[in-house]
Design a protein around this motif. Structure first.
Motif, mmCIF file in Angstrom:
data_model
loop_
_atom_site.group_PDB
_atom_site.id
_atom_site.type_symbol
_atom_site.label_atom_id
_atom_site.label_comp_id
_atom_site.label_asym_id
_atom_site.label_seq_id
_atom_site.Cartn_x
_atom_site.Cartn_y
_atom_site.Cartn_z
ATOM 1 N N ALA A 245 0.810 -1.216 0.000
ATOM 2 C CA ALA A 245 0.000 0.000 0.000
ATOM 3 C C ALA A 245 0.844 1.268 0.000
ATOM 4 N N GLY A 246 2.167 1.125 0.165
ATOM 5 C CA GLY A 246 3.054 2.289 0.217
ATOM 6 C C GLY A 246 2.962 3.036 1.532
ATOM 7 N N LYS A 247 2.622 2.308 2.614
ATOM 8 C CA LYS A 247 2.418 2.954 3.918
ATOM 9 C C LYS A 247 3.095 2.146 5.023
ATOM 10 N N LEU A 248 4.366 1.811 4.832
ATOM 11 C CA LEU A 248 5.050 0.964 5.803
ATOM 12 C C LEU A 248 5.262 1.686 7.134
ATOM 13 N N ARG A 249 5.785 2.890 7.092
ATOM 14 C CA ARG A 249 5.922 3.764 8.263
ATOM 15 C C ARG A 249 6.651 3.108 9.434
ATOM 16 N N LEU A 250 7.829 2.555 9.188
ATOM 17 C CA LEU A 250 8.647 2.034 10.280
ATOM 18 C C LEU A 250 9.491 3.122 10.924
ATOM 19 N N GLY A 251 9.481 4.291 10.315
ATOM 20 C CA GLY A 251 10.297 5.366 10.852
ATOM 21 C C GLY A 251 11.745 5.288 10.409
ATOM 22 N N PHE A 252 12.045 4.432 9.433
ATOM 23 C CA PHE A 252 13.402 4.318 8.910
ATOM 24 C C PHE A 252 13.603 5.313 7.777
ATOM 25 N N SER A 253 14.830 5.706 7.580
ATOM 26 C CA SER A 253 15.228 6.494 6.421
ATOM 27 C C SER A 253 16.582 5.992 5.972
ATOM 28 N N ASP A 254 17.054 6.505 4.859
ATOM 29 C CA ASP A 254 18.390 6.134 4.404
ATOM 30 C C ASP A 254 19.430 6.464 5.464
ATOM 31 N N LYS A 255 19.241 7.574 6.178
ATOM 32 C CA LYS A 255 20.189 7.974 7.232
ATOM 33 C C LYS A 255 20.205 6.937 8.356
ATOM 34 N N THR A 256 19.029 6.372 8.670
ATOM 35 C CA THR A 256 18.957 5.329 9.694
ATOM 36 C C THR A 256 19.793 4.126 9.281
ATOM 37 N N VAL A 257 19.679 3.752 8.016
ATOM 38 C CA VAL A 257 20.438 2.601 7.512
ATOM 39 C C VAL A 257 21.936 2.892 7.567
ATOM 40 N N ILE A 258 22.332 4.111 7.214
ATOM 41 C CA ILE A 258 23.750 4.475 7.263
ATOM 42 C C ILE A 258 24.293 4.354 8.685
ATOM 43 N N ASP A 259 23.528 4.841 9.658
ATOM 44 C CA ASP A 259 23.943 4.683 11.064
ATOM 45 C C ASP A 259 24.033 3.211 11.439
ATOM 46 N N ALA A 260 23.069 2.406 10.973
ATOM 47 C CA ALA A 260 23.069 0.975 11.275
ATOM 48 C C ALA A 260 24.309 0.296 10.695
ATOM 49 N N LEU A 261 24.717 0.716 9.505
ATOM 50 C CA LEU A 261 25.916 0.127 8.888
ATOM 51 C C LEU A 261 27.163 0.487 9.679
ATOM 52 N N SER A 262 27.187 1.686 10.251
ATOM 53 C CA SER A 262 28.306 2.066 11.103
ATOM 54 C C SER A 262 28.328 1.206 12.369
ATOM 55 N N TYR A 263 27.141 0.994 12.956
ATOM 56 C CA TYR A 263 27.052 0.128 14.133
ATOM 57 C C TYR A 263 27.473 -1.291 13.794
ATOM 58 N N LEU A 264 27.135 -1.746 12.604
ATOM 59 C CA LEU A 264 27.534 -3.075 12.154
ATOM 60 C C LEU A 264 29.057 -3.213 12.151
ATOM 61 N N GLU A 265 29.722 -2.118 11.791
ATOM 62 C CA GLU A 265 31.182 -2.132 11.688
ATOM 63 C C GLU A 265 31.855 -2.118 13.053
ATOM 64 N N ASN A 266 31.423 -1.210 13.939
ATOM 65 C CA ASN A 266 32.150 -1.124 15.224
ATOM 66 C C ASN A 266 31.292 -0.737 16.432
ATOM 67 N N GLY A 267 29.967 -0.843 16.284
ATOM 68 C CA GLY A 267 29.107 -0.640 17.441
ATOM 69 C C GLY A 267 28.798 0.789 17.812
ATOM 70 N N ASN A 268 29.148 1.739 16.951
ATOM 71 C CA ASN A 268 28.798 3.139 17.205
ATOM 72 C C ASN A 268 28.681 3.883 15.872
ATOM 73 N N LYS A 269 28.521 5.215 15.951
ATOM 74 C CA LYS A 269 28.315 6.012 14.738
ATOM 75 C C LYS A 269 29.617 6.574 14.160
ATOM 76 N N GLU A 270 30.722 6.013 14.534
ATOM 77 C CA GLU A 270 32.012 6.553 14.103
ATOM 78 C C GLU A 270 32.122 6.663 12.584
ATOM 79 N N TYR A 271 31.556 5.695 11.863
ATOM 80 C CA TYR A 271 31.700 5.672 10.404
ATOM 81 C C TYR A 271 30.524 6.330 9.671
#
Length: 405
Positions: free
Chosen positions: A109-135
């Motif tokens: 329906a185009g109404k997922l609304r999880l509150g995620f954005s591309d920026k959220t994913v970028i932060d998550a990838l940094s956490y994946l690397e070393n557990g914080n937002k360093e990257y």
């Protein structure tokens, strides 16, 4: 990449959208309930969760398999495609547990609304690397060059954050996040912060990023949406481009075909349409005032200083009716800047754009690399983008918004 797209409620990145185009009534049909039941619940996802009878699905479908099935449904076209999509959604939902059904239906329906954005994913990838937002900042800079978080996630998983950020670069056919201008109030402030600058006219048009390769032209808006079909003029620019592949930044402005004079923004914007494009082109043809070049024949140019990019631009784009290399002056004198700005306002333009002569092409609104000088030097300068508006209609809230009055 598939997991990332699904978490964002998408099947592809925004510049390459693939949508289901199923109205709420068709999704309700796929769920096998009446419209009245949907109106009572107020949310398609909650409705799907409510009617799914089994707590746990026996399906062994992987995320990739669910993604591929959703892609097949979305891609279906032609005669009878709506009915096939309804059946496809119904079949998929029957294999899901209630929670999975809830979010898959919201995605359709185009109404997922999880509150995620591309920026959220970028932060998550940094956490994946070393557990914080360093990257995060480093990955965000890479994303600005190629704004596809699916590709970014793949590369971080394969190479690690640092190597992925190093490897990601500008790609023809994928928009670059456009450089945006900051505001400073006076010419004196501008010269004090920026030093020697190029000053350009600020056109009252629509931003168009042009990706040209022999045999194909694609364009993107400042919001990274593809707009290629809106600008048939650009299919004729091959004779003006002295390159096999190039990415150009431009402002499209309409003009009167009888007088050649530029038209107001309200007429230019009528060209942003999906239907009646040829007719609109006849009444409001466009010129594309090109002011930057970011890629040339396999090489990214965004790290070069503006002065060098300008030299390359002049050599790459020849004179013609469609593409026009934007004129500029060079100065470090506030009085010269002030006088130039005044002339542009008197000519009916929006003002001037001021750019650091040695600045890189910096995606986003970063630092004072570019500054817009739109209003006269008074207290109104920071309010130039306000508008007067009349609300003509509204939609009743759905889901969490269904109680709004």
């Amino acid at each position: 990449d598939k997991l990332v797209y699904l978490a964002l409620g998408e099947l592809r990145p925004p510049f390459d959208r693939l949508e289901f185009n199923l109205a709420d009534k068709l999704i309700v049909r796929a769920l096998g309930v009446g419209w009245e039941e949907y109106q009572r619940v107020g949310d398609l996802g909650e409705l799907a969760e409510k009617i799914t009878n089994h707590k746990f699905s026996n399906s062994q479908m992987t995320v990739s398999e669910v993604y591929e099935q959703l892609v097949r449904i979305a891609k279906d076209s032609g005669s009878g495609s709506q009915e096939r999509k309804v059946r496809g959604v119904a079949t998929l939902i029957k294999q899901m547990d209630p929670i999975s059904a809830k979010y898959i239906v919201r995605m359709v329906a185009g109404k997922l609304r999880l509150g995620f954005s591309d920026k959220t994913v970028i932060d998550a990838l940094s956490y994946l690397e070393n557990g914080n937002k360093e990257y995060s900042e480093m990955l965000d800079r890479a994303y600005q060059k190629r704004p596809d978080v699916g590709v970014l996630a793949q590369m971080v998983k394969e190479w690690g954050a640092e190597k992925a950020a190093e490897k990601i670069d500008v790609v023809i056919g994928t928009p670059i996040v456009p450089a945006l201008a900051q505001r400073l109030k006076t010419p004196r402030e501008m010269i004090a912060k920026m030093g020697r600058v190029y000053v350009e006219k600020k056109w009252d048009g629509t931003r168009v990023q042009i990706h040209f390769s022999r045999g194909q032209v694609r364009t993107f808006t400042r919001n990274l949406d593809e707009s290629s079909a809106m600008f048939p003029e650009l299919t004729k620019i091959a004779d003006q481009v002295n390159a096999d592949e190039v990415i150009l930044d431009s402002e499209a402005v309409g003009y009167d075909p009888k007088t050649g004079k530029l038209v107001p923004f309200q007429l230019t914007i009528t060209r942003k349409r999906k239907h009646g494009v040829v007719e609109a082109q006849s009444s409001v043809p466009l010129r594309f005032f090109v002011f930057d070049i970011m890629y040339l024949d396999g090489k990214s140019l965004i790290h070069l200083p503006l002065q060098k990019r300008r030299e390359i631009l002049v050599k790459t784009v020849s004179k013609g009716d469609v593409l026009v290399v934007d004129e500029h002056i060079e100065t470090d004198d506030p009085d010269v800047l002030r006088e130039y700005h005044k002339k542009q306002l008197e000519a009916g333009l929006e003002g001037a754009l001021v750019k650091q002569i040695d600045g890189e092409y910096m995606p986003g609104r970063t630092g004072f690399n570019w500054v817009k000088f739109k209003e006269s030097e008074d207290s109104r300068a920071k309010l130039a983008d306000t508008i007067d508006a009349v609300i003509m209609g509204y939609y009743l809230g759905k889901g969490k918004r269904s109680d709004f009055t």
